[in-house]
Enzyme design. Structure first.
Site, PDB file in Angstrom:
ATOM      1  CD  GLU A  31      -7.137  -3.245  11.696  1.00  0.00           C
ATOM      2  OE1 GLU A  31      -7.316  -3.284  10.468  1.00  0.00           O
ATOM      3  OE2 GLU A  31      -6.546  -2.319  12.254  1.00  0.00           O
ATOM      4  CB  THR A  44       2.437  -4.962  10.646  1.00  0.00           C
ATOM      5  OG1 THR A  44       1.864  -3.963   9.802  1.00  0.00           O
ATOM      6  CG2 THR A  44       1.854  -4.798  12.031  1.00  0.00           C
TER       7      THR A  44
HETATM    8  P1  ADP Z   1      -2.476   0.501   8.115  1.00  0.00           P
HETATM    9  O1  ADP Z   1      -1.982   0.762   9.523  1.00  0.00           O
HETATM   10  O2  ADP Z   1      -2.140   1.640   7.209  1.00  0.00           O
HETATM   11  O3  ADP Z   1      -3.902   0.097   8.079  1.00  0.00           O
HETATM   12  P2  ADP Z   1      -1.929  -2.253   7.875  1.00  0.00           P
HETATM   13  O4  ADP Z   1      -0.584  -2.887   7.705  1.00  0.00           O
HETATM   14  O5  ADP Z   1      -2.689  -2.449   9.135  1.00  0.00           O
HETATM   15  O6  ADP Z   1      -1.696  -0.725   7.559  1.00  0.00           O
HETATM   16  O7  ADP Z   1      -2.914  -2.741   6.709  1.00  0.00           O
HETATM   17  C1  ADP Z   1      -2.561  -2.798   5.381  1.00  0.00           C
HETATM   18  C2  ADP Z   1      -2.667  -4.241   4.876  1.00  0.00           C
HETATM   19  O8  ADP Z   1      -4.042  -4.643   4.794  1.00  0.00           O
HETATM   20  C3  ADP Z   1      -2.109  -4.359   3.476  1.00  0.00           C
HETATM   21  O9  ADP Z   1      -1.387  -5.573   3.412  1.00  0.00           O
HETATM   22  C4  ADP Z   1      -3.333  -4.436   2.594  1.00  0.00           C
HETATM   23  O10 ADP Z   1      -3.105  -5.167   1.406  1.00  0.00           O
HETATM   24  C5  ADP Z   1      -4.351  -5.131   3.488  1.00  0.00           C
HETATM   25  N1  ADP Z   1      -5.746  -4.765   3.138  1.00  0.00           N
HETATM   26  C6  ADP Z   1      -6.732  -5.618   2.758  1.00  0.00           C
HETATM   27  N2  ADP Z   1      -7.853  -4.936   2.500  1.00  0.00           N
HETATM   28  C7  ADP Z   1      -7.581  -3.624   2.685  1.00  0.00           C
HETATM   29  C8  ADP Z   1      -8.346  -2.429   2.561  1.00  0.00           C
HETATM   30  N3  ADP Z   1      -9.606  -2.438   2.173  1.00  0.00           N
HETATM   31  N4  ADP Z   1      -7.741  -1.274   2.873  1.00  0.00           N
HETATM   32  C9  ADP Z   1      -6.445  -1.238   3.253  1.00  0.00           C
HETATM   33  N5  ADP Z   1      -5.665  -2.324   3.374  1.00  0.00           N
HETATM   34  C10 ADP Z   1      -6.234  -3.521   3.098  1.00  0.00           C
END
Ligand code: ADP
Length: 307
Positions: free
Chosen positions: A129, A182
């Site tokens: 994360e 974010t």
């Molecule tokens: P959410 O709250 O929907 O998870 P985030 O901003 O925390 O959104 O996460 C999305 C970010 O994480 C994007 O930049 C995405 O490219 C990156 N990311 C990397 N790997 C993954 C994955 N397996 N699934 C989702 N997002 C990913």
């Protein structure tokens, strides 16, 4: 022992109005599917991603980063392949990255005969994360792994509390198809808050936790208020106030930003009310030119499931 496992890794709602960075709950009908497979070849490989364009390189995908952290510590006598069938749009504010980061370590743990408990799985998932959010936090991961409502008492050392879920509680969500970075939504937040606001907020968090323990829906309704974060962040979500007043009018217990947005969630007592709330969200946003999706979900008390 099995060599392959298929799982459902759920979407989650973090913050839950008053519980910024500590509270979360797990959704039932929205989530990704993942396949984790043991291989003779050592290491972690992501071999399939469907749904959204995300990196295959393990070190650049949250699922790979969490898997590698666990793999390097456990040093098992095999490798793992991961397939991700992504249904949760990245950046939607309902824990897209968390579902992936949690799913890979959950699947590996099952295939290794469950050497790790849920807290340890959350610990490794946090490493993944951190790739998406630049900091290790567990407010989406804990509900995905433990299910139901969770409270992250502390991230370091990691201490997750499982809260009870009243049986009639349902969530409704609207996901406006807009992008909120974010970093942008973090930058809006104040460095300090007034003592008066802090008192209101921690009274609400305590009341919400008590309301969940006693299935006191009136108290839950009273407590679902965020006086600290929402006033700043809501400006990033068009028509937030319109959605909120429309859903409260038709009987939602509360309504707030899901995670850092742009999704908005409401909680209701009964599925029927949650569906009425969905209509109110739909009617509000259909008058705008923004594309959106809405969902109704029971609270998922199980968390990640084996399919
Ligand atoms: P959410 O709250 O929907 O998870 P985030 O901003 O925390 O959104 O996460 C999305 C970010 O994480 C994007 O930049 C995405 O490219 C990156 N990311 C990397 N790997 C993954 C994955 N397996 N699934 C989702 N997002 C990913």
């Amino acid at each position: 022992m099995k060599n392959e496992i298929k799982i459902f890794s759920p979407a989650t709602v973090a913050n839950v109005a008053c519980g910024f960075d500590v509270l979360g709950f797990c959704l039932d009908t929205i989530g990704d599917e993942m396949v984790v497979r043991k291989t003779q070849e050592k290491g972690i490989r992501i071999t399939k991603i469907e749904g959204y364009n995300l990196p295959y390189e393990a070190k650049k995908n949250v699922a790979g980063v969490s898997a590698l952290a666990m793999y390097n510590d456990l040093q098992p006598d095999c490798g793992f392949e991961i397939e991700i069938y992504k249904k949760i749009k990245p950046g939607s504010g309902i824990g897209s990255s968390s579902a992936s980061a949690a799913g890979s370590v959950f699947g590996m743990n099952e295939l290794l005969g469950k050497p790790l408990d849920k807290t340890k799985l959350t610990y490794y998932a946090m490493k993944g994360e951190a790739l998406a959010s630049q900091c290790e936090h567990a407010d989406n991961l804990a509900p995905a792994i433990f299910g139901g409502f969770t409270l992250v008492k502390s991230a370091c050392p990691l201490h997750v509390l499982e809260l009870p879920t009243p049986s009639d509680l349902y969530a409704t969500l609207i996901h406006p198809q807009i992008e909120i970075k974010t970093s942008e939504s973090r930058a809006l937040l104040p460095k300090d808050i007034s003592l008066q606001k802090a008192i209101t907020q921690w009274a609400n968090v305590g009341s919400l936790v008590h309301g969940l323990h006693t299935s006191n829906y009136e108290l839950i309704k009273d407590a679902l208020n965020d006086v600290v974060i929402e006033p700043y962040r809501k400006q990033l979500i068009p028509y937030f106030d319109n959605v909120k007043s429309a859903v409260l009018e038709v009987g939602a217990l509360g309504c707030a930003i899901s995670g850092s947005g742009p999704s908005i969630f409401a909680l209701s007592k009964s599925e029927a009310t949650a569906k009425t709330v969905q209509k109110a969200m739909y009617n509000t946003y259909s008058k705008t030119d923004i594309q959106f999706e809405t969902y109704v979900s029971k609270i998922n008390t199980e968390g990640i499931k084996i399919l």
